[in-house]
Design a protein around this motif. Sequence first.
Motif, PDB file in Angstrom:
ATOM      1  N   GLY A 110      -7.260  -1.513   7.584  1.00  0.00           N
ATOM      2  CA  GLY A 110      -6.791  -1.040   8.881  1.00  0.00           C
ATOM      3  C   GLY A 110      -7.032  -2.046   9.982  1.00  0.00           C
ATOM      4  N   SER A 111      -6.522  -1.718  11.152  1.00  0.00           N
ATOM      5  CA  SER A 111      -6.714  -2.578  12.320  1.00  0.00           C
ATOM      6  C   SER A 111      -8.088  -2.327  12.910  1.00  0.00           C
ATOM      7  N   SER A 112      -8.485  -3.161  13.851  1.00  0.00           N
ATOM      8  CA  SER A 112      -9.807  -2.988  14.460  1.00  0.00           C
ATOM      9  C   SER A 112      -9.904  -1.668  15.209  1.00  0.00           C
ATOM     10  N   ASP A 113      -8.749  -1.100  15.626  1.00  0.00           N
ATOM     11  CA  ASP A 113      -8.748   0.188  16.327  1.00  0.00           C
ATOM     12  C   ASP A 113      -8.917   1.365  15.363  1.00  0.00           C
ATOM     13  N   GLU A 114      -8.380   1.215  14.155  1.00  0.00           N
ATOM     14  CA  GLU A 114      -8.350   2.330  13.207  1.00  0.00           C
ATOM     15  C   GLU A 114      -8.974   1.963  11.865  1.00  0.00           C
ATOM     16  N   GLU A 115     -10.009   1.154  11.854  1.00  0.00           N
ATOM     17  CA  GLU A 115     -10.600   0.676  10.616  1.00  0.00           C
ATOM     18  C   GLU A 115     -11.292   1.814   9.868  1.00  0.00           C
ATOM     19  N   ASP A 116     -11.142   1.836   8.553  1.00  0.00           N
ATOM     20  CA  ASP A 116     -11.773   2.835   7.707  1.00  0.00           C
ATOM     21  C   ASP A 116     -12.407   2.116   6.521  1.00  0.00           C
ATOM     22  N   PHE A 117     -13.263   2.819   5.761  1.00  0.00           N
ATOM     23  CA  PHE A 117     -13.916   2.187   4.615  1.00  0.00           C
ATOM     24  C   PHE A 117     -14.187   3.219   3.531  1.00  0.00           C
ATOM     25  N   VAL A 147     -34.093 -12.835 -11.501  1.00  0.00           N
ATOM     26  CA  VAL A 147     -34.072 -14.139 -10.841  1.00  0.00           C
ATOM     27  C   VAL A 147     -33.042 -15.041 -11.531  1.00  0.00           C
ATOM     28  N   ASN A 148     -32.136 -15.600 -10.759  1.00  0.00           N
ATOM     29  CA  ASN A 148     -31.086 -16.492 -11.228  1.00  0.00           C
ATOM     30  C   ASN A 148     -30.076 -15.810 -12.156  1.00  0.00           C
ATOM     31  N   GLU A 149     -30.143 -14.499 -12.286  1.00  0.00           N
ATOM     32  CA  GLU A 149     -29.192 -13.773 -13.137  1.00  0.00           C
ATOM     33  C   GLU A 149     -27.874 -13.592 -12.402  1.00  0.00           C
ATOM     34  N   GLU A 150     -26.785 -13.738 -13.151  1.00  0.00           N
ATOM     35  CA  GLU A 150     -25.443 -13.508 -12.599  1.00  0.00           C
ATOM     36  C   GLU A 150     -24.774 -12.396 -13.380  1.00  0.00           C
ATOM     37  N   ARG A 151     -24.055 -11.548 -12.663  1.00  0.00           N
ATOM     38  CA  ARG A 151     -23.372 -10.432 -13.300  1.00  0.00           C
ATOM     39  C   ARG A 151     -21.977 -10.310 -12.701  1.00  0.00           C
ATOM     40  N   THR A 152     -20.996 -10.091 -13.566  1.00  0.00           N
ATOM     41  CA  THR A 152     -19.617  -9.901 -13.133  1.00  0.00           C
ATOM     42  C   THR A 152     -19.152  -8.540 -13.602  1.00  0.00           C
ATOM     43  N   GLY A 153     -18.475  -7.818 -12.727  1.00  0.00           N
ATOM     44  CA  GLY A 153     -17.967  -6.499 -13.079  1.00  0.00           C
ATOM     45  C   GLY A 153     -16.976  -6.006 -12.047  1.00  0.00           C
ATOM     46  N   LEU A 154     -16.495  -4.796 -12.269  1.00  0.00           N
ATOM     47  CA  LEU A 154     -15.486  -4.210 -11.406  1.00  0.00           C
ATOM     48  C   LEU A 154     -16.096  -3.196 -10.452  1.00  0.00           C
ATOM     49  N   LEU A 155     -15.579  -3.187  -9.245  1.00  0.00           N
ATOM     50  CA  LEU A 155     -15.843  -2.138  -8.270  1.00  0.00           C
ATOM     51  C   LEU A 155     -14.513  -1.443  -8.044  1.00  0.00           C
ATOM     52  N   VAL A 156     -14.494  -0.108  -8.140  1.00  0.00           N
ATOM     53  CA  VAL A 156     -13.251   0.646  -8.013  1.00  0.00           C
ATOM     54  C   VAL A 156     -13.377   1.578  -6.812  1.00  0.00           C
ATOM     55  N   TYR A 157     -12.379   1.538  -5.936  1.00  0.00           N
ATOM     56  CA  TYR A 157     -12.372   2.336  -4.707  1.00  0.00           C
ATOM     57  C   TYR A 157     -11.098   3.172  -4.663  1.00  0.00           C
ATOM     58  N   GLU A 158     -11.176   4.382  -4.101  1.00  0.00           N
ATOM     59  CA  GLU A 158      -9.971   5.168  -3.836  1.00  0.00           C
ATOM     60  C   GLU A 158      -9.604   4.944  -2.376  1.00  0.00           C
ATOM     61  N   VAL A 159      -8.389   4.441  -2.155  1.00  0.00           N
ATOM     62  CA  VAL A 159      -7.958   4.022  -0.814  1.00  0.00           C
ATOM     63  C   VAL A 159      -6.592   4.635  -0.505  1.00  0.00           C
ATOM     64  N   PRO A 160      -6.185   4.662   0.767  1.00  0.00           N
ATOM     65  CA  PRO A 160      -4.872   5.212   1.116  1.00  0.00           C
ATOM     66  C   PRO A 160      -3.733   4.435   0.457  1.00  0.00           C
ATOM     67  N   ALA A 161      -2.732   5.165  -0.009  1.00  0.00           N
ATOM     68  CA  ALA A 161      -1.619   4.548  -0.728  1.00  0.00           C
ATOM     69  C   ALA A 161      -0.820   3.584   0.128  1.00  0.00           C
ATOM     70  N   ASP A 162      -0.803   3.774   1.441  1.00  0.00           N
ATOM     71  CA  ASP A 162       0.023   2.917   2.295  1.00  0.00           C
ATOM     72  C   ASP A 162      -0.700   1.671   2.807  1.00  0.00           C
ATOM     73  N   SER A 163      -1.957   1.487   2.462  1.00  0.00           N
ATOM     74  CA  SER A 163      -2.695   0.297   2.907  1.00  0.00           C
ATOM     75  C   SER A 163      -2.333  -0.906   2.044  1.00  0.00           C
ATOM     76  N   LYS A 164      -2.203  -2.060   2.684  1.00  0.00           N
ATOM     77  CA  LYS A 164      -1.801  -3.278   1.966  1.00  0.00           C
ATOM     78  C   LYS A 164      -2.892  -4.340   1.943  1.00  0.00           C
ATOM     79  N   ASP A 165      -3.612  -4.518   3.055  1.00  0.00           N
ATOM     80  CA  ASP A 165      -4.611  -5.570   3.188  1.00  0.00           C
ATOM     81  C   ASP A 165      -6.003  -4.955   3.253  1.00  0.00           C
ATOM     82  N   PHE A 166      -6.968  -5.615   2.591  1.00  0.00           N
ATOM     83  CA  PHE A 166      -8.318  -5.065   2.474  1.00  0.00           C
ATOM     84  C   PHE A 166      -9.367  -6.148   2.694  1.00  0.00           C
TER      85      PHE A 166
END
Length: 192
Positions: A110-117, A147-166
């Motif tokens: 969203g824009s700075s006026d209507e930002e959501d998370f 310490v020094n461990e690295e992990r890669t994985g997915l984060l899944v969010y439910e977001v509005p269908a009409d949003s394009k940029d995140f």
Amino acid sequence: MKRLLSVLLAVFLVLALAGCGGKSSDPSGDNVGSGDGDVYAEDGYAEGRIGDTMHTYWFNYKVNSAYTCGEFAGRAAAEGSKLLVVEISVKNTFTTSVEMYDTDFQAQWGSSDEEDFRVPITTDPETLEELDPLSDDQLPGTYLLGVNEERTGLLVYEVPADSKDFSVSYLEAFEEGDEGDTFFVFFTPEEQ
């Protein structure tokens, strides 16, 4: 003659030093990334793009990729929503193990006026109760990063269908209640 040589030498040294350059006055500086770079906070803020390594107090993180879809691992998005799937890598750069929470990484739009998370779907947004991941590829709600461990994985969010940029943001929070730097990784996800 000696005076002329001294003046010429002084002028030469000034020109040589000017050519060496110094810190750039470019406003983008080190706190704004462009992909595949290292980003450090300046004046409490840093922003990056997919592929940038964000350097926080305790760890580095990188958003590797992102896409949206209607269903993930058997879970369908609610009406008027879609699922945002973000692959992230996190590496502990601190001197001790760090307890990580998926809620540390919020998706924003969203824009700075209507930002959501939103927080990832592995945490109930109302009760903050940890929920089981839907896939082995997801990062759990809470995990210990050695310490020094690295992990890669997915984060899944439910977001509005009409949003394009995140963006995926992280705010440093210290035990004393103090807040540190804020990091944002901005992107437009692929649609699947």
